[in-house]
Design a protein around this motif. Structure first.
Motif, PDB file in Angstrom:
ATOM      1  N   ARG A 106       0.833  -1.131   0.096  1.00  0.00           N
ATOM      2  CA  ARG A 106       0.136   0.117  -0.013  1.00  0.00           C
ATOM      3  C   ARG A 106       0.941   1.221   0.026  1.00  0.00           C
ATOM      4  O   ARG A 106       0.766   2.040  -0.641  1.00  0.00           O
ATOM      5  N   ALA A 107       1.917   1.288   0.740  1.00  0.00           N
ATOM      6  CA  ALA A 107       2.934   2.324   0.920  1.00  0.00           C
ATOM      7  C   ALA A 107       3.592   2.765  -0.417  1.00  0.00           C
ATOM      8  O   ALA A 107       3.531   3.626  -0.983  1.00  0.00           O
ATOM      9  N   ALA A 108       3.961   1.695  -1.072  1.00  0.00           N
ATOM     10  CA  ALA A 108       4.718   1.619  -2.302  1.00  0.00           C
ATOM     11  C   ALA A 108       3.778   2.281  -3.266  1.00  0.00           C
ATOM     12  O   ALA A 108       4.216   2.841  -4.303  1.00  0.00           O
ATOM     13  N   LEU A 109       2.569   1.761  -3.362  1.00  0.00           N
ATOM     14  CA  LEU A 109       1.605   2.179  -4.401  1.00  0.00           C
ATOM     15  C   LEU A 109       1.137   3.676  -4.220  1.00  0.00           C
ATOM     16  O   LEU A 109       1.323   4.492  -5.180  1.00  0.00           O
ATOM     17  N   LYS A 110       1.038   3.953  -3.126  1.00  0.00           N
ATOM     18  CA  LYS A 110       0.839   5.493  -2.583  1.00  0.00           C
ATOM     19  C   LYS A 110       1.853   6.361  -3.080  1.00  0.00           C
ATOM     20  O   LYS A 110       1.857   7.489  -3.660  1.00  0.00           O
ATOM     21  N   GLU A 111       3.122   5.837  -2.922  1.00  0.00           N
ATOM     22  CA  GLU A 111       4.204   6.849  -3.312  1.00  0.00           C
ATOM     23  C   GLU A 111       4.085   6.680  -4.993  1.00  0.00           C
ATOM     24  O   GLU A 111       4.714   7.674  -5.635  1.00  0.00           O
ATOM     25  N   GLY A 112       4.168   5.659  -5.477  1.00  0.00           N
ATOM     26  CA  GLY A 112       4.002   5.856  -7.054  1.00  0.00           C
ATOM     27  C   GLY A 112       2.849   6.474  -7.608  1.00  0.00           C
ATOM     28  O   GLY A 112       3.097   7.455  -8.705  1.00  0.00           O
ATOM     29  N   ILE A 113       1.614   6.790  -7.075  1.00  0.00           N
ATOM     30  CA  ILE A 113       0.868   7.644  -7.260  1.00  0.00           C
ATOM     31  C   ILE A 113       1.430   8.694  -6.932  1.00  0.00           C
ATOM     32  O   ILE A 113       0.980   9.851  -7.877  1.00  0.00           O
ATOM     33  N   ALA A 114       1.877   9.188  -6.070  1.00  0.00           N
ATOM     34  CA  ALA A 114       2.450  10.575  -5.663  1.00  0.00           C
ATOM     35  C   ALA A 114       3.385  10.959  -6.594  1.00  0.00           C
ATOM     36  O   ALA A 114       3.324  12.194  -7.066  1.00  0.00           O
ATOM     37  N   GLU A 115       4.162  10.046  -7.347  1.00  0.00           N
ATOM     38  CA  GLU A 115       5.545  10.332  -8.132  1.00  0.00           C
ATOM     39  C   GLU A 115       4.725  10.738  -9.254  1.00  0.00           C
ATOM     40  O   GLU A 115       5.517  11.866 -10.007  1.00  0.00           O
ATOM     41  N   GLN A 116       3.407  10.317  -9.720  1.00  0.00           N
ATOM     42  CA  GLN A 116       2.858  10.647 -10.930  1.00  0.00           C
ATOM     43  C   GLN A 116       1.981  11.973 -10.644  1.00  0.00           C
ATOM     44  O   GLN A 116       1.331  12.336 -11.624  1.00  0.00           O
ATOM     45  N   ASN A 117       2.113  12.424  -9.443  1.00  0.00           N
ATOM     46  CA  ASN A 117       1.018  13.607  -8.975  1.00  0.00           C
ATOM     47  C   ASN A 117      -0.364  13.456  -9.479  1.00  0.00           C
ATOM     48  O   ASN A 117      -1.133  13.994 -10.007  1.00  0.00           O
ATOM     49  N   LEU A 118      -0.847  12.120  -9.335  1.00  0.00           N
ATOM     50  CA  LEU A 118      -2.162  11.686  -9.506  1.00  0.00           C
ATOM     51  C   LEU A 118      -3.072  11.550  -8.229  1.00  0.00           C
ATOM     52  O   LEU A 118      -4.002  10.882  -8.133  1.00  0.00           O
ATOM     53  N   GLN A 119      -2.553  12.157  -7.167  1.00  0.00           N
ATOM     54  CA  GLN A 119      -3.339  11.820  -5.889  1.00  0.00           C
ATOM     55  C   GLN A 119      -4.821  12.518  -5.946  1.00  0.00           C
ATOM     56  O   GLN A 119      -5.797  11.818  -5.307  1.00  0.00           O
ATOM     57  N   SER A 120      -4.981  13.442  -6.767  1.00  0.00           N
ATOM     58  CA  SER A 120      -6.513  13.852  -6.773  1.00  0.00           C
ATOM     59  C   SER A 120      -7.162  13.125  -7.858  1.00  0.00           C
ATOM     60  O   SER A 120      -8.531  13.256  -7.786  1.00  0.00           O
ATOM     61  N   LYS A 121      -6.689  12.134  -8.471  1.00  0.00           N
ATOM     62  CA  LYS A 121      -7.390  11.470  -9.457  1.00  0.00           C
ATOM     63  C   LYS A 121      -7.540   9.767  -8.957  1.00  0.00           C
ATOM     64  O   LYS A 121      -8.519   9.137  -9.401  1.00  0.00           O
ATOM     65  N   ILE A 122      -6.378   9.482  -8.270  1.00  0.00           N
ATOM     66  CA  ILE A 122      -6.390   7.932  -8.074  1.00  0.00           C
ATOM     67  C   ILE A 122      -6.286   8.057  -6.615  1.00  0.00           C
ATOM     68  O   ILE A 122      -5.017   8.405  -5.903  1.00  0.00           O
ATOM     69  N   ARG A 123      -6.991   7.310  -5.675  1.00  0.00           N
ATOM     70  CA  ARG A 123      -6.902   7.120  -4.422  1.00  0.00           C
ATOM     71  C   ARG A 123      -6.234   5.608  -4.218  1.00  0.00           C
ATOM     72  O   ARG A 123      -6.737   4.645  -4.499  1.00  0.00           O
ATOM     73  N   VAL A 124      -5.233   5.499  -2.987  1.00  0.00           N
ATOM     74  CA  VAL A 124      -4.580   4.505  -2.641  1.00  0.00           C
ATOM     75  C   VAL A 124      -5.236   4.057  -1.140  1.00  0.00           C
ATOM     76  O   VAL A 124      -4.890   4.941  -0.401  1.00  0.00           O
TER      77      VAL A 124
END
Length: 101
Positions: free
Chosen positions: A36-54
């Motif tokens: 979960r932590a790694a997937l959250k980091e991957g989404i953050a690296e792509q700046n997609l936190q507002s579109k994809i929630r982990v």
């Protein structure tokens, strides 16, 4: 109560359920929280936190097949996830995410 639309295009649910009994399988002992932590980091690296929630989930009922991850609303379920699968999961989750700008 307030009823409204889901604020994300996709949600990645990662089972992080932990069972005290070591004889019973659980996703957390197989890496659920770390994944979960790694997937959250991957989404953050792509700046997609507002579109994809982990998000973490509790038991999904398939503990022996864990760790389990699923993508909503795509209906994709991953079982027996390993660290080497995370990039593929991220790519699947990002597929079809629309740019709202």
């Amino acid at each position: 109560m307030q009823k409204r639309s889901i604020p994300y295009q996709k949600i990645i649910f990662v089972c992080t359920n932990h069972r005290e009994d070591p004889q019973r399988p659980c996703c957390n002992r197989k890496g659920g929280s770390q994944f979960r932590a790694a997937l959250k980091e991957g989404i953050a690296e792509q700046n997609l936190q507002s579109k994809i929630r982990v998000s973490q989930s509790g038991c999904l009922g398939l503990c022996a097949e864990g760790p389990n991850v699923f993508i909503y609303p795509d209906g994709i379920w991953y079982a027996h996830v390993t660290e080497s699968d995370l990039e593929s999961i991220l790519n699947d989750a990002m597929a079809g995410v629309e740019d709202e700008e």
